[in-house]
Structures are given as C-alpha cells and as structure tokens.
Design a protein around this motif. Structure first.
Motif, PDB file in Angstrom:
ATOM      1  N   HIS A 185     111.462   9.491   5.749  1.00  0.00           N
ATOM      2  CA  HIS A 185     110.967  10.570   5.237  1.00  0.00           C
ATOM      3  C   HIS A 185     109.886  10.831   6.046  1.00  0.00           C
ATOM      4  CE1 HIS A 185     113.701  12.475   2.349  1.00  0.00           C
ATOM      5  NE2 HIS A 185     114.003  11.280   1.955  1.00  0.00           N
ATOM      6  N   GLU A 186     108.994   9.928   6.312  1.00  0.00           N
ATOM      7  CA  GLU A 186     107.810  10.068   7.087  1.00  0.00           C
ATOM      8  C   GLU A 186     107.977  10.438   8.455  1.00  0.00           C
ATOM      9  OE1 GLU A 186     105.015   7.011   6.446  1.00  0.00           O
ATOM     10  OE2 GLU A 186     105.024   7.199   4.242  1.00  0.00           O
ATOM     11  N   ARG A 199     102.332  15.103   5.926  1.00  0.00           N
ATOM     12  CA  ARG A 199     103.505  14.528   6.462  1.00  0.00           C
ATOM     13  C   ARG A 199     103.157  14.677   8.079  1.00  0.00           C
ATOM     14  NH1 ARG A 199     108.685  13.811   6.876  1.00  0.00           N
ATOM     15  NH2 ARG A 199     109.944  15.362   7.994  1.00  0.00           N
ATOM     16  N   ALA A 200     102.612  15.848   8.573  1.00  0.00           N
ATOM     17  CA  ALA A 200     102.533  15.756  10.002  1.00  0.00           C
ATOM     18  C   ALA A 200     101.510  14.668  10.477  1.00  0.00           C
ATOM     19  CB  ALA A 200     101.697  17.211  10.182  1.00  0.00           C
ATOM     20  N   LEU A 201     100.583  14.085   9.631  1.00  0.00           N
ATOM     21  CA  LEU A 201      99.804  12.927  10.076  1.00  0.00           C
ATOM     22  C   LEU A 201     100.786  11.604  10.036  1.00  0.00           C
ATOM     23  CD1 LEU A 201      96.064  13.501   8.890  1.00  0.00           C
ATOM     24  CD2 LEU A 201      97.501  14.658  10.726  1.00  0.00           C
ATOM     25  N   ALA A 202     101.981  11.513   9.463  1.00  0.00           N
ATOM     26  CA  ALA A 202     102.401  10.248   9.272  1.00  0.00           C
ATOM     27  C   ALA A 202     103.032  10.138  10.806  1.00  0.00           C
ATOM     28  CB  ALA A 202     103.715  10.862   8.690  1.00  0.00           C
ATOM     29  N   LEU A 203     102.734  11.078  11.696  1.00  0.00           N
ATOM     30  CA  LEU A 203     103.138  10.421  12.977  1.00  0.00           C
ATOM     31  C   LEU A 203     101.535  10.182  13.527  1.00  0.00           C
ATOM     32  CD1 LEU A 203     105.815  11.238  12.949  1.00  0.00           C
ATOM     33  CD2 LEU A 203     105.712  13.137  14.544  1.00  0.00           C
ATOM     34  N   GLY A 232     100.202   3.772  17.733  1.00  0.00           N
ATOM     35  CA  GLY A 232     101.679   4.121  17.646  1.00  0.00           C
ATOM     36  C   GLY A 232     102.183   4.467  19.148  1.00  0.00           C
ATOM     37  N   ALA A 233     101.597   3.593  20.348  1.00  0.00           N
ATOM     38  CA  ALA A 233     102.041   4.109  21.459  1.00  0.00           C
ATOM     39  C   ALA A 233     103.510   3.701  21.660  1.00  0.00           C
ATOM     40  CB  ALA A 233     101.217   3.316  22.592  1.00  0.00           C
ATOM     41  N   GLY A 234     103.843   2.421  21.169  1.00  0.00           N
ATOM     42  CA  GLY A 234     105.189   1.971  21.060  1.00  0.00           C
ATOM     43  C   GLY A 234     106.177   2.786  20.817  1.00  0.00           C
ATOM     44  N   LEU A 235     105.994   4.201  20.011  1.00  0.00           N
ATOM     45  CA  LEU A 235     106.778   5.157  19.930  1.00  0.00           C
ATOM     46  C   LEU A 235     107.134   6.002  20.699  1.00  0.00           C
ATOM     47  CD1 LEU A 235     105.737   5.589  16.108  1.00  0.00           C
ATOM     48  CD2 LEU A 235     107.288   3.841  16.955  1.00  0.00           C
ATOM     49  N   ILE A 236     106.287   6.180  21.646  1.00  0.00           N
ATOM     50  CA  ILE A 236     106.682   7.173  22.629  1.00  0.00           C
ATOM     51  C   ILE A 236     107.476   6.627  23.876  1.00  0.00           C
ATOM     52  CG2 ILE A 236     105.182   8.474  24.470  1.00  0.00           C
ATOM     53  CD1 ILE A 236     102.672   8.478  22.593  1.00  0.00           C
ATOM     54  N   ASP A 237     108.435   7.747  24.195  1.00  0.00           N
ATOM     55  CA  ASP A 237     109.517   7.375  25.045  1.00  0.00           C
ATOM     56  C   ASP A 237     108.880   7.858  26.402  1.00  0.00           C
ATOM     57  OD1 ASP A 237     111.670   7.217  26.751  1.00  0.00           O
ATOM     58  OD2 ASP A 237     112.672   8.705  25.685  1.00  0.00           O
ATOM     59  N   ARG A 238     108.593   6.519  27.309  1.00  0.00           N
ATOM     60  CA  ARG A 238     107.936   6.843  28.422  1.00  0.00           C
ATOM     61  C   ARG A 238     108.680   7.366  29.841  1.00  0.00           C
ATOM     62  NH1 ARG A 238     104.947   2.462  26.494  1.00  0.00           N
ATOM     63  NH2 ARG A 238     106.252   1.053  27.470  1.00  0.00           N
ATOM     64  N   ALA A 239     109.962   7.736  29.400  1.00  0.00           N
ATOM     65  CA  ALA A 239     111.089   8.272  30.479  1.00  0.00           C
ATOM     66  C   ALA A 239     110.599   9.487  30.735  1.00  0.00           C
ATOM     67  CB  ALA A 239     112.523   8.197  29.945  1.00  0.00           C
ATOM     68  N   GLY A 240     110.460   9.611  32.113  1.00  0.00           N
ATOM     69  CA  GLY A 240     109.983  11.016  32.713  1.00  0.00           C
ATOM     70  C   GLY A 240     108.490  11.220  32.559  1.00  0.00           C
ATOM     71  N   SER A 241     107.750  10.269  32.032  1.00  0.00           N
ATOM     72  CA  SER A 241     106.428  10.463  32.343  1.00  0.00           C
ATOM     73  C   SER A 241     105.748  10.031  33.393  1.00  0.00           C
ATOM     74  CB  SER A 241     105.741   9.607  31.070  1.00  0.00           C
ATOM     75  OG  SER A 241     105.628   8.169  31.183  1.00  0.00           O
ATOM     76  N   PRO A 242     104.504  10.141  33.614  1.00  0.00           N
ATOM     77  CA  PRO A 242     103.789   9.881  34.968  1.00  0.00           C
ATOM     78  C   PRO A 242     103.958   8.481  35.235  1.00  0.00           C
ATOM     79  CG  PRO A 242     102.599  11.503  33.914  1.00  0.00           C
ATOM     80  CD  PRO A 242     103.512  11.117  32.888  1.00  0.00           C
ATOM     81  N   LEU A 243     103.989   7.624  34.154  1.00  0.00           N
ATOM     82  CA  LEU A 243     104.108   6.129  34.123  1.00  0.00           C
ATOM     83  C   LEU A 243     105.589   5.753  34.765  1.00  0.00           C
ATOM     84  CD1 LEU A 243     101.955   6.420  31.798  1.00  0.00           C
ATOM     85  CD2 LEU A 243     102.782   4.304  31.008  1.00  0.00           C
TER      86      LEU A 243
END
Lengths: 249, 249
Positions: free
Chosen positions: B53-54, B156-160, B234-245
DNA sequence: AATAGTTACTCTGCATGCAACCCGGAGCCG
DNA sequence: CGGCTCCGGGTTGCATGCAGAGTAACTATT
C-alpha cells in the motif's frame, strides 16, 4: 472463478461499512466478523489492515480496529483534496497532451452526457447512466494526466465514499434546484474539456477545483436532514455531532 | 518496550529496500525473508501488505511480491505531487490561520535555518542539522493546513523515499553550485512563510510548488553519475534504463 | 458507599501445519 | 527434432492452536 479469501473479506467488509451495517465508531472484532463473512481470521486480518490503509478503519490503542468517524470538516477536506488532484490532473492533461486523438474518449464521454441532458429532465432511469458517465469522465480526467503518482493519490482519496465524484448525484434527485446544479456541473465538464483541448492548463486546474466545490454545497444540504443523509454512500461514517441534525434534536 | 512483530517486520523490510539490499525488481519470498528478519510468516505477510500500500512493493500476478522499480518520469511525478500537496497546505495555512502565535513554531524553524546559513558555509557536520530543520519545516507546513486529508496524502507521497523533501540534500554536498541552490531554497522558505503570514494564499501555493521543483533539477543531476545516485535514499528503486547512466554505457 | 485489588474472561497477536497452486524440468510421443 | 504431458520442488494462501495482554466485573476493605 473463486476469489481469494483475502479479497472477499476486504470487499464484503467494505460493503458492510459503506452500507451502514457497521456504523462509525463501532469496534470490529475479528472472531464474530470472521464467522459473519465466512472466512478465517488470517485473511480477515489482512483485509483489516488494508481497510485501515484505505482510511475506513483506525487502529485502537489496545489492539484491534474500529470503524472511523468523520466530521463534516474532514469530509470537506477530503472533497477539496479530490478537487486538488483533479485540478492537477487537468492541468497536466492540458500541458502534456501529445496527439489530438488522445482526448477522443473524454470528448465522447462529454458528448454522451450532453445527449442525456438534451433528452429533457434527468429522471430516475437516466440517473444510473448519468452516474456511470460522470464517473467515467472523472476517471478519464485523472488518467489523462499520465501521472501514476496522482492516480494513486486519487484512488486513495476516493476510498472515502463521500469524496467520490458521484457521491451526491443520487442525493440530488430530491434536492431543491438539483436540475440547475447538474446543468452547472455539465457546463463545467464542457469548459474543463475545452480548456484541456486548447492547452489552457491554469484554466483547466481552476475549473476542476471549482467543479469539486459543488460537492461541498451538496454535503451541507445532505446534512440538513436524516432522510437526505441516508441516501449518501457511507453516511454511517459521518459524525453528526454539531451538525444541523444534532442541533435540531 | 518490545515492538510488535508486525511493526518490526515492516520497519526492517523497508530498511532493506531503501538501503538497496533488495534492489528494484527483486522478488521477495516469504520464507527466506522471515528467517532473515527473525519473524514468523504471519506478521511478515501483514508487513508485505503494508509496504504494498505504501507503494514500495507490487503484487505479482501469480502471488507474492516484488520490489517496485520507478522510472525517472515516475519519480518526477512523485516530486510534483509533493509540491502540489505542499502548495495546497501552504495556501490553506495562509487562508485558515486563526491566531498569530499559530505560526510561531515555523517562524522559529526558519530562524534557526537562517542562523545555520549565517555561520558560513554548510559543512558536513551542519548538514545533519540542516536536514532535520528542513524536514521540520515541511512537516510544520503540512500540519499548518489542518487538513487530515492532505496530511494523509502527503505521508503516502513521502513513502517513496526520493520524493521526501530532504532526499537530495545529502547529495548536494558535492554538486556544482550546491551552496547557491541551498540559498535559493532558504529564500523560498522565507518567502513562503512570509506569504502565509500575510494571508497570501495564491503566492504561498505558487512558492511551495516552485520550491519542490528544485528537487526535479537535483534528480537529473543525480542520475548523471553512479556515485551521485548512490547517495540517494532508495536509489536501488530507480530504473536506470534510458537514463544518462545507461546511455553512457 | 466508594475505591482498590483480584480474578476470570475475552480478544488480539503470533507460530506452525497443511493443502493448493505455479513454475521448472525431464521424458515421451508425434 | 519439436511439442506435449507429467511429475516434483518450492511457494503462497489459509486454518487453527496457543500464549499474553487488556478488560470488565466482582469482592472485600476502608
């Protein structure tokens, strides 16, 4: 298809709460409820946690849950929050729109609503259709923003039944000036869509907020009499202390 | 005081996710996790439902859960949602304010932040204090609205984690122009409070939204290098596909 | 009569056992 | 050689038993 016990428990429990079988403030005990719903305590506990996150239940200090009670002001704030989110969605829809056919669905929705009004007064058999189209309009509006964050917050806001965009439509059947109110609402639908179509973000946002404020008015009308209130989904969750009903008693 | 198993499971699991021990996309299995956390499967299941739910977990079609993955755009939308809610809270705080001493706490918070800047550059030992005061400012802002609906949506928004108001502060230590950015942010804090104090709702709302947009800028800076990104909670939650990296690889 | 102490009970929270389901692999048939 | 089927491991979902905490009632004492 056999639904999971967890899901049936959540659905049936929500139904019990919204139908007023479990009025606001009632303590929800697991064992009797599990017997009543025909599920074991384990999936029921999961459902209880879910409804707590949805805001329909609150955890009691000594453990367990109770059905939440909402004051008039809290309901007003929930309505405003819906307006806020719809406003943001409308602005984003206006600003982000890519192709012109992206708005075809919502244009069709508004056209169908117009047709409904053109056939004359909205009578009872048309009300269901109106409610469905109205909900569809608001759902399309939110989806048009293309923001998962907003969609999620919106869904959570709608968990409170009286915050839903159609919460007061059924009530309007016997409200004074209901036809006029609905004309105004439909005008707002059209203007809102017009603003989005022409990329007028600020106008779209303002219109969506104002549109939601119609519900504030209707809430106070509903609180004026017990019979009106009874038509509201989840009326049993509203704390009537200090409301006109209570003052008249 | 001994915390309930349910709560410890939720806290520790969230910790695992945010620390990157369970990267985005990972399937979380109950049995190994229950052993790892030292709790039984029953309270763990409750915690899993909570985190779903979070928004940190998503249910898999065949049952079970996986850690969610967020694209850059989803994170941006989450940041904008925070700005939207803070904007609404700021406007309400400006419009609803009753007594003049109601704002005393937040005035004190801003004064302390000013003091921090007056002592010179913000060095590492001051950063913790800055983060604490910054979070306090935003929390007071939300509380000042007096709207439970907004407070709930905000939480709830801050859960991210990367949507939190201080998500990028730690990162700014080695960003180009970080000092200037923080001066701007502090100026916005002061102006925002000024608008609220004088009952200027629209100005307060606009400032709060703009204030949140600083985070958008910082997010793109963070996505430019792996080492910067690693500082983000929480960096591990970010999908890096298509990012500058990813493009550089 | 009021209050404090005690006791018994009800309810929640948790652990574990069991059954159904899903996914993977191997083998068999076409 | 490919596809289909059958089987096995693993995992989730659920039910139930048990212990501990909270609560309410009842009694005894002041």
């Amino acid at each position: 298809m056999t639904l999971s016990q967890n899901l049936t428990a959540a659905l049936r429990l929500r139904e019990l709460i919204l139908d007023g079988d479990l009025p606001g403030g009632t303590r929800v005990s697991e064992i009797p409820l599990s017997e009543r719903l025909g599920v074991s305590r384990t999936p029921l506990r999961l459902a209880l946690g879910q409804l707590q996150h949805e805001g329909l239940l609150e955890a009691l200090p000594g453990g367990g849950f109770a059905v939440r009670l909402f004051t008039r002001d809290q309901v007003m704030d929930a309505i405003d929050l819906r307006g806020l989110l719809e406003g943001a969605a409308a602005r984003l829809a206006a600003e982000r729109r890519r192709g012109p056919d992206e708005l075809e669905a919502i244009h069709g929705c508004v056209r169908q609503l117009d047709l409904l009004f053109d056939t004359g007064r909205l009578e009872s058999e048309n009300f269901e259709r109106y409610v469905a189209l109205n909900e569809r309009f608001h759902a399309l509006l939110i989806a048009g923003a293309g923001s998962e964050a907003i969609t999620g917050a919106y869904e959570r806001a709608l968990a409170l039944p009286f915050a839903s965009p159609s919460a007061f439509v059924l009530l309007q059947a016997d409200l004074p000036g209901s036809q006029r109110t609905m004309y105004v609402a439909q005008r707002q639908h059209r203007d809102l869509l017009d603003a989005i179509t022409h990329g007028e973000g600020a106008r779209a946002e303002a219109l969506a907020r104002e549109h939601a404020r119609l519900a504030r008015e209707n809430l106070d009308l509903a609180l004026e009499s017990e019979e009106r209130l009874a038509r509201l989904p989840g009326a049993g969750l509203i704390d009537r202390a200090g409301s006109p009903l209570e003052d008249a008693a």
